[in-house]
Design an enzyme around this catalytic site. Structure first.
Site, PDB file in Angstrom:
ATOM      1  N   VAL A 255       0.804  -1.214   0.000  1.00  0.00           N
ATOM      2  CA  VAL A 255       0.000   0.000   0.000  1.00  0.00           C
ATOM      3  C   VAL A 255       0.843   1.274   0.000  1.00  0.00           C
ATOM      4  CG1 VAL A 255      -0.180   0.255   2.526  1.00  0.00           C
ATOM      5  CG2 VAL A 255      -2.078   1.002   1.062  1.00  0.00           C
ATOM      6  N   TYR A 256       2.111   1.201   0.314  1.00  0.00           N
ATOM      7  CA  TYR A 256       2.923   2.418   0.394  1.00  0.00           C
ATOM      8  C   TYR A 256       3.005   3.096  -0.975  1.00  0.00           C
ATOM      9  CZ  TYR A 256       4.640   0.818   4.981  1.00  0.00           C
ATOM     10  OH  TYR A 256       4.762   0.399   6.289  1.00  0.00           O
TER      11      TYR A 256
END
Length: 325
Positions: free
Chosen positions: A60-61
């Site tokens: 998700v980063y």
């Protein structure tokens, strides 16, 4: 750089882990303060040259761009078999059904997507980013076991959750002969020590590696109480972690006094406290400037005295649980 066993496994990791949330395209995802690939690569290379062999990122980063940047840097600056590469799964990656969570379908889709972005056949450590209350833990654990059996991950780990949840996961895996969690990535620093109550004793008892995130409390331990930074002003998640408690102000002041007496930056004092804590394997450090890395490495050699540790810990007061969502 010193290297230690990763919990009760035979894996060897550096005493520091490079957290790669800092590296990702600023216009992707929720972190406008991240560094572009051009700015990220020298820092990743510096970390590797300092002997840090352990890198942690997440799908998700920065909408996957962190994994892409890290994967290309490893390919250019290191041998893959010398690196301990970790990533995570749970958060939403696309709208609609099955775009998030820890179902079998989500895990199978996301491990393949992460491997593509990282440009590798496997990750050394595949972690659940949070507990998924909507998926039976049995489904999650069996799926992770199958990921390991398929050779796509070597070990599995977990991140912030309640100790009863982690204990349940360890028990269910053992009961079914599935691959157990070998690590806990949790929220632990001088401003949030709630993990000392249950999670740290559980990990010590079960031989679980502990790799704390936010060791410097999003930078709050590195400067005066009233000072701020661009990241602090724009980090919405960070604002939920640290209420303005008087006890926290006193801790920040204690860090400043000890740092001044020692003639070192405050970051070294705060990180030295965590690195010396029994049971801690490798704090996860963020680095957006070269001195962040050199200070982190120097902290490993900064032996705090019992009196200094007592001074840092004495003001602490109970905090609400934060960082589990």
């Amino acid at each position: 750089m010193d290297y230690v066993k990763f919990g009760s496994t035979g894996l060897e990791v550096s005493r520091l882990c490079l957290g790669c949330m800092t590296y990702g395209e600023p216009d992707r995802g929720n972190h406008a303060w991240t560094l572009t690939e051009e700015a990220s690569r020298p820092l990743i290379r510096q970390a590797l040259e300092l002997g840090i062999n352990f890198l942690d990122t997440a799908n998700v980063y920065s909408d996957g761009t962190s994994e892409e940047i890290v994967g290309r840097a490893i390919k250019d600056f290191a041998r893959r078999d010398e690196i301990v590469l970790a990533t995570k799964v749970f958060s939403r990656m696309r709208p609609g059904p099955n775009g998030a969570g820890l179902s079998r379908k989500a895990i199978f889709a996301e491990i393949d997507a992460s491997l593509r972005r990282l440009g590798t056949d496997y990750v050394d450590l595949y972690q659940i980013h949070r507990w998924d209350p909507e998926t039976p833990i049995e489904e999650t654990l069996e799926a992770l076991h199958d990921v390991v059996r398929a050779g796509k991950a070597l070990y599995v780990g977990a991140s912030s959750m309640y100790a009863w949840q982690f204990s349940k996961a360890l028990y269910v895996a053992r009961l079914n002969g599935w691959t157990p969690f070998v690590s806990m990535q949790n929220h632990l620093n001088l401003l949030n020590r709630e993990e000392e109550r249950e999670m740290l004793p559980l990990c010590a008892d079960r031989g679980i590696a502990v790799i704390p995130w936010s060791p410097l409390a999003r930078g709050r331990l590195t400067r005066d109480w009233n000072e701020t930074s661009e990241r602090q002003e724009t980090d919405q998640f960070g604002k939920t972690l640290y209420p303005q408690l008087e006890s926290d102000r006193e801790i920040v002041a204690a860090v400043g006094r000890i740092a001044a007496a020692r003639g070192v930056p405050r970051a070294q004092v705060a990180l030295a406290w965590l690195a010396q804590k029994p049971g801690v394997t490798a704090p996860i450090i963020g680095a957006s400037k070269p001195h962040h890395l050199t200070d982190a490495v120097a902290a490993l050699s900064l032996g705090l005295t019992a009196d200094e540790i007592a001074a840092l810990e004495a003001p602490y007061g109970p905090h609400a649980v934060a960082g589990f969502d």
